[in-house]
Write a protein that holds these residues in place. Sequence first.
Motif: not given
Length: 203
Positions: A18-34
Amino acid sequence: MKKTNLTALTAAILLTFSAGAMAQTMSKNDYKASKNSITAEYKAAKQKCDSLSGNANDICAAEAKGNENIAKAELEAKYEPSAKTRYKALMAKADASYKVAKERCDDKSGNAKDVCMKEARAAYVHAKADAKVQMKTLQADEKAHDTSAEANMKAREKASDVRHDAAKDKRAADFAVAKEKCNTYSGDVKERCINQAKTQFGM
């Protein structure tokens, strides 16, 4: 899969994005780790599939790959939130569910398998149509923030057209399922069954 199940599945998928479900962002390091974690989880799941054989192995492999693709798409939607990345995440779910459903249909035969394949296809069409509608609606909402009232109106009209086309595609897919089920009959009974399906789905 019954129509009520199709509706429930579609609603669950759309609710996730839904429109607000993905509103949060993440850091580049967290992105790579994920991303590394997703790859590791896929390899572990795939390894478990190696102990299975036949269609059970095919289903397991499809589920493992599907889960990996979903996780990657959801990660992208979280890292770079937009109507486009949300759409890709929805489509990853639709594609994964469809591929697994088709593999499960291989356990059946005859008309039961044909109906199973048509139902899997119908579920896929429903999910794709709803994903496209949501993307166009979100794009229209995004456009509303930085365009004129006239441009915004055109965007919303386009979203409305997409909803109309989506409903048409859904009816066609549902009709294909109903028609396939009619193949268990013959003669006048089969003809009446098909005519009822045509009336029900406006074919």
